[in-house]
Design an enzyme around this catalytic site. Structure first.
Site, PDB file in Angstrom:
ATOM      1  N   GLU A  63      14.296 -24.372 -55.508  1.00  0.00           N
ATOM      2  CA  GLU A  63      13.062 -23.862 -54.908  1.00  0.00           C
ATOM      3  C   GLU A  63      11.896 -24.767 -55.319  1.00  0.00           C
ATOM      4  O   GLU A  63      11.881 -25.337 -56.401  1.00  0.00           O
ATOM      5  CB  GLU A  63      12.825 -22.412 -55.316  1.00  0.00           C
ATOM      6  CG  GLU A  63      12.694 -22.157 -56.810  1.00  0.00           C
ATOM      7  CD  GLU A  63      11.252 -22.139 -57.276  1.00  0.00           C
ATOM      8  OE1 GLU A  63      10.351 -22.181 -56.417  1.00  0.00           O
ATOM      9  OE2 GLU A  63      11.031 -22.097 -58.481  1.00  0.00           O
ATOM     10  N   LYS A  64      10.916 -24.890 -54.426  1.00  0.00           N
ATOM     11  CA  LYS A  64       9.726 -25.705 -54.697  1.00  0.00           C
ATOM     12  C   LYS A  64       8.681 -24.815 -55.357  1.00  0.00           C
ATOM     13  O   LYS A  64       8.063 -23.975 -54.715  1.00  0.00           O
ATOM     14  CB  LYS A  64       9.181 -26.320 -53.410  1.00  0.00           C
ATOM     15  CG  LYS A  64       8.029 -27.286 -53.632  1.00  0.00           C
ATOM     16  CD  LYS A  64       7.563 -27.896 -52.318  1.00  0.00           C
ATOM     17  CE  LYS A  64       6.438 -28.891 -52.574  1.00  0.00           C
ATOM     18  NZ  LYS A  64       5.249 -28.239 -53.147  1.00  0.00           N
ATOM     19  N   THR A  65       8.507 -24.998 -56.635  1.00  0.00           N
ATOM     20  CA  THR A  65       7.645 -24.138 -57.429  1.00  0.00           C
ATOM     21  C   THR A  65       6.178 -24.419 -57.160  1.00  0.00           C
ATOM     22  O   THR A  65       5.761 -25.557 -57.008  1.00  0.00           O
ATOM     23  CB  THR A  65       7.935 -24.358 -58.929  1.00  0.00           C
ATOM     24  OG1 THR A  65       9.329 -24.184 -59.157  1.00  0.00           O
ATOM     25  CG2 THR A  65       7.160 -23.376 -59.785  1.00  0.00           C
TER      26      THR A  65
END
Length: 414
Positions: A63-65
């Site tokens: 996931e792209k935090t």
């Protein structure tokens, strides 16, 4: 954004120019390069052509935090002082901040006194916020470039992460299990980022992203090729996917306020020359970078009166700053956030890729639909590789030995 972004200045002490330059040279030497720029890899925006890429090559996905991207440098301190190991966060501006209170013991050291140096990892700082209102600052590691002076950049991604987990994270976690009371004194917790096979997309959307959105925010996915080396700068094999409506560009914003002619009241106060009306909403010009220090006008940011009041309420400089913008349904660029972690706007080449990604509109449903195809292709590559290894083994066993026990060449070897 819904979640507080960590404040780097509250976490670490910024190194002055000379010290930062010294560390930049040390890091460049560790990486075997002469360039002193930010040593991190940069993704490209996901577009429809990358759907084929995910089928052709083995990719991992995480996931792209919604946090702050930083590398962490495990440096050598003064061995004769109480700081033989020191740790610095390297932000996107290539500034170095010393973070006190970090310790990463060596494997199989039951005293936990040994430590790693000449090590460089890549990750992101996030502020986790839980349902009871408590918060936890974390550094999530998603890559390891150098470990104890040994470059890992040409290893596969899974090997790089395996080294980090085994050599750094496992003894780190063991130390805090033995001394849990020390957790209260660490500046942040260190964890590895949850990484899945690229075909685990549905699980990312159904399980992982909803969870991380609640605690620290999320704005998409990152796909990283397993087999390609870590590449500093733009890496065509790190793919940044965002929901089409959330694709953003970082612009340099310059404000143009309207000019007013002095009226009778102004003249009564001694104002006789035209002046800028700072009470009005300005034209928010957006610029993209062509070369270092060279910008091209790209467009304007649409701002409603309420948005302008919210921007002013931030009480930060707005003119000549970097702003992240997204396109709305009417094709207008709208404010998303100020990027005070960046010195420059996106380069025109990056902008073109983002625009391509916006036009392509690869959706969540598109990715989920493709997941079974990606899995089949991945498994087929594994099968082919295993079959190839078996064939090599069979041929090796069938070949006659090259020499006898005395090292004398046999007649049939010619």
């Amino acid at each position: 954004m819904g979640h507080a972004v960590p404040d780097l200045d509250a976490i670490g002490i910024k190194a002055d120019h000379d010290l930062a330059d010294q560390f930049r040279r040390e890091v460049a030497q560790l990486l075997g390069r002469s360039n002193l720029n930010f040593p991190g890899a940069q993704p490209v925006s996901f577009s429809s052509k990358h759907l084929n890429e995910l089928q052709r090559e083995d990719y991992f996905v995480c996931e792209k935090t919604d946090g702050i991207r930083c590398l962490m440098y495990f440096a050598r301190g003064d061995p004769d002082s109480d700081m033989p190991e020191i740790h610095y966060l390297i932000d996107r501006k290539n500034d170095y901040r010393y973070v006190p209170g970090l310790h990463f013991p060596l494997p199989n050291d039951e005293s936990y006194q040994g430590y790693h140096v000449d090590t460089l990892v890549d990750g992101e700082l996030v502020n986790d916020t839980y349902e009871d209102g408590t918060t936890q600052l974390k550094y999530l590691v998603f890559d390891c470039l150098v470990l104890d002076g040994q470059s890992l950049m040409h290893r596969t991604l899974d090997k790089r992460l395996a080294y980090f987990k085994e050599k750094v994270l496992r003894p780190y976690n063991a130390m805090y299990r033995k001394f849990p009371e020390e957790k209260a004194h660490r500046p942040f917790a260190v964890e590895d980022k949850s990484t899945q096979f690229s075909y685990g997309i549905e699980m990312m959307f159904r399980e992982i992203i909803p969870k991380v959105k609640r605690i620290h925010g999320n704005d998409g996915l990152i796909f990283t090729c397993r087999s390609t080396p870590y590449r500093i700068g733009t890496d065509e094999h790190i793919l940044k996917w965002k929901p089409p409506q959330e694709n953003t560009i970082d612009f340099r914003m310059r404000l143009e306020f309207p000019t007013l002619e002095p009226d009778t009241e102004d003249e009564a106060e001694g104002i006789t020359q035209p002046y800028l009306d700072y009470d009005a909403i300005p034209i928010c010009h957006l610029f993209v970078m062509l070369n270092a220090g060279e910008y091209r006008h790209f467009g304007e940011m649409f701002v409603e009166p309420k948005e302008w009041e919210d921007l002013k309420a931030l009480r930060v400089p707005l003119d000549d700053t970097i702003v992240e913008c997204a396109k709305d349904a009417e094709g207008r660029w709208r404010f998303y956030r100020i990027r005070d972690d960046k010195n420059d706007a996106n380069h025109i080449s990056t902008v073109e890729k983002v625009l391509e990604s916006i036009e392509d509109r690869v959706t969540e449903d598109d990715l989920i639909r493709l997941a079974p195809v990606i899995k089949t292709a991945w498994k087929q590559r594994q099968h082919n590789m295993a079959a190839g290894d078996e064939e090599k083994k069979r041929r090796a066993q069938a070949m006659p030995p090259s020499a006898n026990a005395n090292g004398v060449k046999r007649k049939y070897e010619g």
